[in-house]
Each structure stands twice: as C-alpha cells, then as structure tokens.
Design a protein around this motif. Structure first.
Motif, PDB file in Angstrom:
ATOM      1  N   GLY A 234      49.176  41.174  37.327  1.00  0.00           N
ATOM      2  CA  GLY A 234      48.128  41.464  38.298  1.00  0.00           C
ATOM      3  C   GLY A 234      48.483  42.712  39.073  1.00  0.00           C
ATOM      4  N   PRO A 235      47.472  43.453  39.598  1.00  0.00           N
ATOM      5  CA  PRO A 235      47.775  44.600  40.459  1.00  0.00           C
ATOM      6  C   PRO A 235      48.475  44.129  41.734  1.00  0.00           C
ATOM      7  CG  PRO A 235      45.418  44.130  40.465  1.00  0.00           C
ATOM      8  CD  PRO A 235      46.043  43.205  39.453  1.00  0.00           C
ATOM      9  N   ALA A 236      49.288  45.009  42.324  1.00  0.00           N
ATOM     10  CA  ALA A 236      50.125  44.645  43.471  1.00  0.00           C
ATOM     11  C   ALA A 236      49.306  44.147  44.660  1.00  0.00           C
ATOM     12  CB  ALA A 236      50.968  45.849  43.883  1.00  0.00           C
ATOM     13  N   ASP A 237      48.067  44.634  44.807  1.00  0.00           N
ATOM     14  CA  ASP A 237      47.290  44.297  46.006  1.00  0.00           C
ATOM     15  C   ASP A 237      46.366  43.098  45.785  1.00  0.00           C
ATOM     16  OD1 ASP A 237      45.564  45.448  44.231  1.00  0.00           O
ATOM     17  OD2 ASP A 237      44.650  46.831  45.673  1.00  0.00           O
ATOM     18  N   LEU A 238      46.592  42.327  44.739  1.00  0.00           N
ATOM     19  CA  LEU A 238      45.749  41.168  44.453  1.00  0.00           C
ATOM     20  C   LEU A 238      45.861  40.130  45.580  1.00  0.00           C
ATOM     21  CD1 LEU A 238      44.061  40.810  41.850  1.00  0.00           C
ATOM     22  CD2 LEU A 238      45.847  39.280  41.006  1.00  0.00           C
ATOM     23  N   SER A 239      44.756  39.573  46.004  1.00  0.00           N
ATOM     24  CA  SER A 239      44.787  38.584  47.103  1.00  0.00           C
ATOM     25  C   SER A 239      45.321  37.247  46.590  1.00  0.00           C
ATOM     26  CB  SER A 239      43.373  38.381  47.648  1.00  0.00           C
ATOM     27  OG  SER A 239      42.597  37.652  46.712  1.00  0.00           O
ATOM     28  N   GLY A 240      45.788  36.416  47.541  1.00  0.00           N
ATOM     29  CA  GLY A 240      46.288  35.089  47.192  1.00  0.00           C
ATOM     30  C   GLY A 240      45.251  34.264  46.434  1.00  0.00           C
ATOM     31  N   ARG A 241      44.017  34.305  46.905  1.00  0.00           N
ATOM     32  CA  ARG A 241      42.931  33.560  46.246  1.00  0.00           C
ATOM     33  C   ARG A 241      42.759  34.013  44.801  1.00  0.00           C
ATOM     34  NH1 ARG A 241      41.651  28.987  48.590  1.00  0.00           N
ATOM     35  NH2 ARG A 241      41.816  29.239  50.824  1.00  0.00           N
ATOM     36  N   GLU A 242      42.769  35.360  44.649  1.00  0.00           N
ATOM     37  CA  GLU A 242      42.544  35.919  43.321  1.00  0.00           C
ATOM     38  C   GLU A 242      43.723  35.596  42.392  1.00  0.00           C
ATOM     39  OE1 GLU A 242      40.158  37.862  40.538  1.00  0.00           O
ATOM     40  OE2 GLU A 242      39.760  36.888  42.466  1.00  0.00           O
ATOM     41  N   ARG A 243      44.947  35.600  42.951  1.00  0.00           N
ATOM     42  CA  ARG A 243      46.124  35.219  42.145  1.00  0.00           C
ATOM     43  C   ARG A 243      46.019  33.770  41.687  1.00  0.00           C
ATOM     44  NH1 ARG A 243      50.734  37.767  45.976  1.00  0.00           N
ATOM     45  NH2 ARG A 243      50.688  39.910  45.187  1.00  0.00           N
ATOM     46  N   GLU A 244      45.562  32.929  42.605  1.00  0.00           N
ATOM     47  CA  GLU A 244      45.430  31.518  42.236  1.00  0.00           C
ATOM     48  C   GLU A 244      44.380  31.352  41.136  1.00  0.00           C
ATOM     49  OE1 GLU A 244      45.271  28.496  45.239  1.00  0.00           O
ATOM     50  OE2 GLU A 244      43.939  27.269  44.023  1.00  0.00           O
ATOM     51  N   ARG A 245      43.277  32.084  41.267  1.00  0.00           N
ATOM     52  CA  ARG A 245      42.224  31.990  40.269  1.00  0.00           C
ATOM     53  C   ARG A 245      42.725  32.479  38.909  1.00  0.00           C
ATOM     54  NH1 ARG A 245      38.552  34.609  37.608  1.00  0.00           N
ATOM     55  NH2 ARG A 245      39.160  36.667  38.354  1.00  0.00           N
ATOM     56  N   ARG A 246      43.451  33.613  38.908  1.00  0.00           N
ATOM     57  CA  ARG A 246      43.858  34.197  37.622  1.00  0.00           C
ATOM     58  C   ARG A 246      45.140  33.598  37.068  1.00  0.00           C
ATOM     59  NH1 ARG A 246      43.814  40.621  37.734  1.00  0.00           N
ATOM     60  NH2 ARG A 246      44.890  40.243  35.761  1.00  0.00           N
ATOM     61  N   PHE A 247      46.117  33.294  37.989  1.00  0.00           N
ATOM     62  CA  PHE A 247      47.449  32.915  37.509  1.00  0.00           C
ATOM     63  C   PHE A 247      47.874  31.516  37.937  1.00  0.00           C
ATOM     64  CE2 PHE A 247      48.007  37.695  38.253  1.00  0.00           C
ATOM     65  CZ  PHE A 247      47.528  38.012  36.990  1.00  0.00           C
ATOM     66  N   GLY A 248      46.928  30.750  38.529  1.00  0.00           N
ATOM     67  CA  GLY A 248      47.190  29.337  38.792  1.00  0.00           C
ATOM     68  C   GLY A 248      47.890  29.028  40.101  1.00  0.00           C
TER      69      GLY A 248
END
Ligand SMILES: [Zn+2]
Length: 246
Positions: free
Chosen positions: A180-194
C-alpha cells in the motif's frame, strides 16, 4: 483502533470458546492435541473465518502450534546455547521454548511496553545494526507491519550468523503480494489488507523478496505434514524459512 470487524471476530471467538467448554464439561472426546501446551483437547475455538483457530486450554494459534510441531519433529531446530532474536513475542509458549536453551535470548519490539516478557528490548527492525549476532530470528506477523520490508530482510541477513535462520510467518492470500502507499488511511488498510496497521498483504511470492535480500528460502506448509497430525493439531499456515548462506 477498535473496528466493527475486530468486535465481530472477538464475539465469535468468545461464543465458540464457551461452546467448546460446555462440550468438554459434558464429556466430549478429547481427540485433538495441542503441541504448544501438550494437552489433549476437545477442539479449537473459531476466530474470524478460521473454524479451528485457538487451543481451548492455552489459546495457541495454528501458527504457534505449527512451530511446536516442526520443532518437536526436528524439521527445524534451536541450537543449544544459541542467540535468538524473538520479534513481537506475543506467543507465551514460544517465549518459554526459545528462551529455555538459549545463551542470548532477545525479546524485542518497536513498542516494548506492550509486552509482559522479561528483558524486553526496544528494536526498530528498519534500523537494526547487529552483525553476525543471531543463530535464529523469529518474526511472526511482523513483516506486514514494517514500512520497508526489503530493508528489514537485508538487516536480518546481516544480523544472522552464517548458517543462521530467520523464521518468518505472515498473513497470506492467494494473489501476488501488494504494497500500500505510505499515506494509506487505517480504514483503507483494513479494507485492503485486513487490519488497520498492515501496510501490505503478502502472497507466496514473499519468498522472492527473501531471496532478493540474499537469503536462501524454503517454504514449509502445514499441509506438507502427515494428514492425521494436521487434523489432530489443527495445523495451518506456512513458515518461510530463510537461511543465511553458510
Ligand atoms: Zn494449548
């Protein structure tokens, strides 16, 4: 960060654990075995989508049980009196096992206050400067948190003695690894990477990154162990065994 997904997972874990306790109290056959605590149990409790996850006696996860099974069988070994770096030492049974025969046991994390392990040290794997110090490095579900995993793998190579091994476990999906890009939000990380603090999701091609760092890599799948053992101990997961070329 508390998220709906975490709450739901915890609730299902609780329910499944309580159910197994009732079954055990009612005399259900203890036909399963946990190699982490050595107890025969009636089953393993559910966690998220994994039906047989935790040991009802000690809480050990499938990957924790896999490590004990591999050590018990001699497939992997701990050198007597060796130096062991134990990253993010969440698994109490492995803290005991790794520290028991070690000459230099180093439990470490970037946030050591989160652990109740004697001798905890603060360690940023991206800044680790040790040279030829360790016989073993254990990092389970750590690499998906570090911003630059290629740098960490090179640091591990340098920190290992010739012939030393890093034992790495990561959450895996069936697709190729994705950063993921460095500035990815926590929500977006959870959506993409669990999970909100996972910066990437690995596939089996994690082994390519390990090899690119100069380590020899072998994948040990739980499924490659004898089928009756896999069922009885509810083993799962894949160990990436990364060896410093001797
Ligand atoms: Zn157990």
């Amino acid at each position: 960060m508390i998220t709906t997904q975490r709450v739901l997972k915890a609730l299902s874990k609780h329910g499944s654990r309580a159910l197994l306790r009732v079954k055990t109290a009612l005399g259900a056959a203890k036909d399963r075995h946990c190699p982490a605590c050595g107890q025969d149990v009636a089953g393993f409790f559910r966690y998220g989508t994994e039906a047989e996850w935790g040991c009802i006696a000690c809480g050990a996860s499938p990957r924790e049980r896999l490590m004990h099974a591999l050590l018990d069988s001699g497939r992997i070994t701990l050198p007597n009196g060796g130096a062991i770096l134990h990253c993010a030492p969440n698994e109490a049974s492995l803290v005991r096992r790794f520290s028991a025969g070690a000459g230099d046991y180093v439990p470490a994390d970037i946030d050591p206050a989160r652990y109740d392990v004697p001798g905890m040290q603060r360690l940023d794997l991206m800044a680790m400067a040790d040279e030829a110090r360790f016989d073993r490095i254990y990092a389970s579900h750590v690499m998906e948190h570090v911003p630059d995993d290629r740098l960490v793998l090179r640091n591990m190579l340098r920190a290992l003695k010739p012939g030393g091994e890093a034992w790495l476990l990561v959450p895996l999906w069936k697709r190729p690894s994705e950063d993921g890009p460095a500035d990815l939000s926590g929500r977006e990380r959870e959506r993409r990477f669990g999970q909100w603090d996972h910066v990437r999701q690995y596939g089996r091609d994690f082994s390519d990154r390990i090899a690119a760092a100069g380590l020899e890599v072998e994948l040990i799948d739980a499924g490659s162990l004898p089928a009756d053992q896999v069922r009885r101990m509810a083993l799962a997961d894949t160990l990436f065994r990364a060896r410093h070329p001797a």
